[in-house]
Design a protein around this motif. Structure first.
Motif, short mmCIF file in Angstrom:
data_model
loop_
_atom_site.label_atom_id
_atom_site.label_comp_id
_atom_site.label_asym_id
_atom_site.label_seq_id
_atom_site.Cartn_x
_atom_site.Cartn_y
_atom_site.Cartn_z
N LEU A 228 0.85 -1.19 0.00
CA LEU A 228 0.00 0.00 0.00
C LEU A 228 0.89 1.24 0.00
N PRO A 229 0.74 2.14 -1.00
CA PRO A 229 1.59 3.33 -1.07
C PRO A 229 0.99 4.52 -0.33
N ILE A 230 1.84 5.51 -0.10
CA ILE A 230 1.38 6.80 0.41
C ILE A 230 2.35 7.88 -0.07
N THR A 231 1.81 9.05 -0.37
CA THR A 231 2.64 10.20 -0.72
C THR A 231 2.74 11.10 0.51
N VAL A 232 3.96 11.44 0.88
CA VAL A 232 4.22 12.32 2.02
C VAL A 232 4.75 13.64 1.49
N HIS A 233 4.12 14.74 1.88
CA HIS A 233 4.56 16.06 1.45
C HIS A 233 5.48 16.68 2.50
N LYS A 234 6.40 17.47 2.01
CA LYS A 234 7.43 18.02 2.89
C LYS A 234 6.84 18.80 4.06
N GLU A 235 5.73 19.52 3.80
CA GLU A 235 5.14 20.31 4.87
C GLU A 235 4.56 19.44 5.99
N ASP A 236 4.43 18.14 5.72
CA ASP A 236 3.90 17.21 6.74
C ASP A 236 5.01 16.40 7.41
N ARG A 237 6.28 16.85 7.25
CA ARG A 237 7.39 16.04 7.74
C ARG A 237 7.41 15.89 9.25
N ASP A 238 6.70 16.74 9.98
CA ASP A 238 6.67 16.62 11.44
C ASP A 238 5.44 15.86 11.94
N SER A 239 4.63 15.37 11.02
CA SER A 239 3.48 14.56 11.41
C SER A 239 3.94 13.13 11.73
N SER A 240 3.09 12.42 12.43
CA SER A 240 3.39 11.03 12.79
C SER A 240 2.75 10.10 11.75
N TYR A 241 3.59 9.27 11.12
CA TYR A 241 3.10 8.32 10.12
C TYR A 241 3.29 6.90 10.64
N ARG A 242 2.33 6.05 10.32
CA ARG A 242 2.46 4.64 10.68
C ARG A 242 1.68 3.79 9.69
N CYS A 243 2.20 2.59 9.46
CA CYS A 243 1.50 1.61 8.64
C CYS A 243 1.03 0.50 9.57
N VAL A 244 -0.22 0.09 9.39
CA VAL A 244 -0.82 -0.94 10.24
C VAL A 244 -1.26 -2.12 9.37
N ALA A 245 -0.80 -3.31 9.74
CA ALA A 245 -1.27 -4.56 9.13
C ALA A 245 -2.22 -5.21 10.12
N ALA A 246 -3.41 -5.57 9.66
CA ALA A 246 -4.43 -6.03 10.60
C ALA A 246 -5.18 -7.24 10.05
N ASN A 247 -5.61 -8.09 10.99
CA ASN A 247 -6.60 -9.12 10.67
C ASN A 247 -7.64 -9.08 11.79
N PRO A 248 -8.67 -9.91 11.76
CA PRO A 248 -9.70 -9.78 12.80
C PRO A 248 -9.22 -10.01 14.22
N ALA A 249 -8.05 -10.63 14.39
CA ALA A 249 -7.59 -10.97 15.75
C ALA A 249 -6.55 -10.00 16.30
N GLU A 250 -5.73 -9.38 15.43
CA GLU A 250 -4.67 -8.52 15.96
C GLU A 250 -4.18 -7.52 14.91
N ASN A 251 -3.47 -6.50 15.39
CA ASN A 251 -2.83 -5.50 14.54
C ASN A 251 -1.33 -5.50 14.80
N LYS A 252 -0.56 -5.17 13.76
CA LYS A 252 0.86 -4.89 13.92
C LYS A 252 1.16 -3.55 13.28
N THR A 253 1.85 -2.69 14.03
CA THR A 253 2.05 -1.31 13.61
C THR A 253 3.52 -1.00 13.44
N LEU A 254 3.84 -0.28 12.36
CA LEU A 254 5.19 0.19 12.11
C LEU A 254 5.17 1.71 12.02
N HIS A 255 5.86 2.37 12.95
CA HIS A 255 5.98 3.82 12.93
C HIS A 255 7.15 4.23 12.03
N VAL A 256 6.94 5.26 11.21
CA VAL A 256 7.92 5.67 10.22
C VAL A 256 8.33 7.11 10.49
#
Length: 205
Positions: A149-177
């Motif tokens: 899954l892609p995402i475009t990050v703009h320079k003005e948002d460089r101080d925002s918190s980004y994370r990718c979440v992989a999920a199924n009905p039982a659990e989530n796994k999160t990666l902070h970027v």
């Protein structure tokens, strides 16, 4: 006038992951049984647990203080309907529909392209699942069944918190970027000499 049956019957849904544990949340404190389908797999009597099915000898536990049953080391074959059947005190029969899922895959993020004012990140997993990209608390992109899954990050948002979440009905796994690092925005702070680059940087949990 309200009427109650001698043995109350309730139904609940439970979810677990392979290798994990699940707790049946209705206690059996005095005398009764735990059933899988129509088979008695355990009996509680006089504060002692007797396991009746060999496959549960090392994975079914009962807490004599709380009265709760726990199944450990879950496997997908443990999915099914279980019943806590209390015969002592107030008779209570509770059915649980247990579904055991594979663990959610661990996401990885790679930086595909970078320019002076934006970059393109790709979150990927080794098995199709639900993927979501968050910026701060808002979902920016999602797919209910995907391996990337892609995402475009703009320079003005460089101080925002980004994370990718992989999920199924039982659990989530999160990666902070850290997008400052992933997109190299610190290197192009002045905005001079815009550049395009393609690279592959994995950020793993």
């Amino acid at each position: 006038m309200m009427r109650f049956s001698a043995a109350e019957e309730l139904k609940r849904n439970l979810r677990g992951v392979v290798g994990g544990n699940v707790t049946f949340l209705d206690p059996l404190l005095e005398f009764g049984f735990l059933l899988e389908g129509t088979n008695n797999i355990a009996m509680v009597k006089e504060k002692n647990l007797e396991i009746l099915e060999e496959k549960y000898k090392n994975k079914l536990h009962w807490n004599r203080n709380s009265g709760l049953f726990i199944i450990t080391d879950l496997q997908k074959s443990d999915s099914g309907v279980y019943q806590v059947d209390s015969k002592g005190g107030r008779a209570l029969s509770v059915s649980y529909s247990l579904t055991v899922y594979d663990p959610a895959p661990t996401p990885a993020v790679e930086t595909l392209t970078v320019s002076s004012d934006s970059c393109w990140l790709l979150c990927s997993v080794d098995k199709a699942t639900s993927l979501l990209w968050y910026k701060d608390q808002e979902v920016q992109n999602q797919n209910s069944s995907a391996s990337s899954l892609p995402i475009t990050v703009h320079k003005e948002d460089r101080d925002s918190s980004y994370r990718c979440v992989a999920a199924n009905p039982a659990e989530n796994k999160t990666l902070h970027v850290n997008v400052r690092t992933a997109c190299g925005f610190n290197e192009t702070e002045s905005g001079d000499n815009p550049k395009q680059r393609a690279c592959k940087i994995n950020h793993r949990l």
